[in-house]
Design a protein around this motif. Structure first.
Motif, PDB file in Angstrom:
ATOM      1  N   UNK A  35       0.841  -1.141  -0.097  1.00  0.00           N
ATOM      2  CA  UNK A  35      -0.043   0.001  -0.181  1.00  0.00           C
ATOM      3  C   UNK A  35       0.665   1.077  -0.050  1.00  0.00           C
ATOM      4  N   UNK A  36       2.176   1.329   0.366  1.00  0.00           N
ATOM      5  CA  UNK A  36       2.947   2.392   0.230  1.00  0.00           C
ATOM      6  C   UNK A  36       3.132   2.893  -1.042  1.00  0.00           C
ATOM      7  N   UNK A  37       2.951   4.298  -1.065  1.00  0.00           N
ATOM      8  CA  UNK A  37       2.966   4.667  -2.232  1.00  0.00           C
ATOM      9  C   UNK A  37       4.312   5.856  -2.564  1.00  0.00           C
ATOM     10  N   UNK A  38       5.193   5.803  -1.906  1.00  0.00           N
ATOM     11  CA  UNK A  38       6.408   6.661  -1.872  1.00  0.00           C
ATOM     12  C   UNK A  38       6.957   6.467  -3.396  1.00  0.00           C
ATOM     13  N   UNK A  39       6.969   5.337  -3.849  1.00  0.00           N
ATOM     14  CA  UNK A  39       7.568   5.210  -5.357  1.00  0.00           C
ATOM     15  C   UNK A  39       6.514   4.624  -6.027  1.00  0.00           C
ATOM     16  N   UNK A  40       5.877   5.330  -6.822  1.00  0.00           N
ATOM     17  CA  UNK A  40       4.566   4.632  -7.665  1.00  0.00           C
ATOM     18  C   UNK A  40       4.939   3.478  -8.529  1.00  0.00           C
ATOM     19  N   UNK A  41       4.172   2.572  -8.480  1.00  0.00           N
ATOM     20  CA  UNK A  41       4.321   1.238  -9.299  1.00  0.00           C
ATOM     21  C   UNK A  41       2.996   0.938  -9.901  1.00  0.00           C
ATOM     22  N   UNK A  42       2.888   0.360 -11.009  1.00  0.00           N
ATOM     23  CA  UNK A  42       1.496  -0.144 -11.532  1.00  0.00           C
ATOM     24  C   UNK A  42       0.988  -1.047 -10.417  1.00  0.00           C
ATOM     25  N   UNK A  43      -0.298  -0.862  -9.891  1.00  0.00           N
ATOM     26  CA  UNK A  43      -0.708  -1.760  -8.829  1.00  0.00           C
ATOM     27  C   UNK A  43      -0.975  -3.188  -9.218  1.00  0.00           C
ATOM     28  N   UNK A  44      -1.348  -3.562 -10.379  1.00  0.00           N
ATOM     29  CA  UNK A  44      -1.430  -4.768 -10.718  1.00  0.00           C
ATOM     30  C   UNK A  44      -0.002  -5.477 -10.544  1.00  0.00           C
ATOM     31  N   UNK A  45       0.941  -4.765 -11.279  1.00  0.00           N
ATOM     32  CA  UNK A  45       2.120  -5.473 -11.419  1.00  0.00           C
ATOM     33  C   UNK A  45       2.648  -5.467 -10.004  1.00  0.00           C
TER      34      UNK A  45
END
Length: 307
Positions: A35-45
């Protein structure tokens, strides 16, 4: 990004990873990482990444697999360097890779591998669209299944990278002031598009258990066997071009604040091939970071243009 992640968490059909209820006395480390969003990543991946990291083979088999793989790698590299001739077999390498992935590797790891090839093509094509010479040959390498990897995908992935770097550098020398008109007209994000990956997660055969890094440790041995010594060295060195690609992107966007997430660095001080599996895992994660960064820049540009 927050709204996108909330939607993914609330919809089991949209997200492969569902966090547990938050226990304040016993918080789940993997849920926090997801759930951490400090480094954005595609949620599915990211969901598949977390599931792969939680795979029991990573905890119990990775270390012995790495020890055995590096011993075999040392033997193969030494013998091939001493031989008076070199040999390679690309067809055997790729067909064996597809069979190995379909037989022994988890669907989550297979998804991430196929997706990675497509992300690499998107990033290269974005740089060409916004580079000194838009006529540079673009990548057409977009596998959708593990079976598609048998069509020399790994070799082509490396060749695309090196040919791009050579062509891009030549064009930069020929047009030293190319970046000013690119910035004046604005960046073209057409090549940053969603990719289609077809992996069957429902049919789980009992042998398809290996996590991504364990699978890479094993296959790097066969990779070194099926390539010449120079080709294997070239493949290992390609992982350290992550820093270069980060700088290419930052030069276009004017934003160097995110480059700290790139850990594969300094191609002039090559890493040992014995760490190739770990570096390849990092390469995949860094590619996900970079592609998501460009997706967010694209969304920002579209928002501005719609006003």
């Amino acid at each position: 990004m927050s709204q996108e992640l909330d939607t993914a968490i609330s919809s089991p059909t949209a997200q492969p990873y569902i966090p547990e209820p938050h226990d304040r006395r016993n918080p789940n480390a993997w849920d926090a990482l997801y759930v951490d969003q400090a480094i954005p990543v595609d949620p599915i991946s990211k969901g598949y990444m977390i599931r792969d990291l939680r795979n029991w083979t990573r905890s119990y088999l990775l270390v012995p697999i790495a020890l055995i793989a590096n011993l075999l790698l040392a033997i193969i590299m030494t013998v091939k360097r001493l031989l008076p001739f070199q040999f390679s077999n690309y067809t055997l390498m790729h067909q064996s890779a597809a069979w190995f992935l379909n037989t022994f590797v988890s669907p989550e790891a297979c998804y991430l591998i196929v997706r990675h090839i497509c992300l690499g093509s998107n990033i290269v094509n974005f740089l060409i669209d916004n580079g000194p010479d838009p006529a540079i040959e673009k990548s057409q390498l977009y596998p959708r299944t593990v079976g598609n990897l048998a069509e020399n995908a790994f070799l082509e992935h490396d060749l695309i990278l090196y040919n791009f770097v050579l062509d891009y550098s030549k064009a930069q020398r020929e047009k030293p002031h190319w970046i000013e008109p690119v910035k004046e007209r604005g960046l073209n994000f057409d090549s940053i598009k969603s990719v289609q990956v077809d992996i069957d997660f429902k049919k789980r055969r009992w042998l398809r258990i290996l996590d991504l890094e364990s699978a890479i440790e094993l296959f790097k041995v066969f990779y070194s066997l099926c390539l010449t010594s120079d080709e294997f060295e070239r493949a290992v060195l390609s992982l350290e071009f992550d820093e270069n690609f980060g700088c290419y992107i930052s030069a276009l966007t004017g934003d160097y604040n995110w480059n700290h997430v790139i850990t594969n660095r300094h191609p002039l001080a090559p890493e040992s091939p014995f760490g190739a599996a770990r570096n390849l895992l990092l390469h995949g994660i860094i590619s996900e970071y970079l592609h998501r960064y460009l997706e967010l820049r694209k969304e920002m540009a579209q928002t501005v243009s719609d006003r």
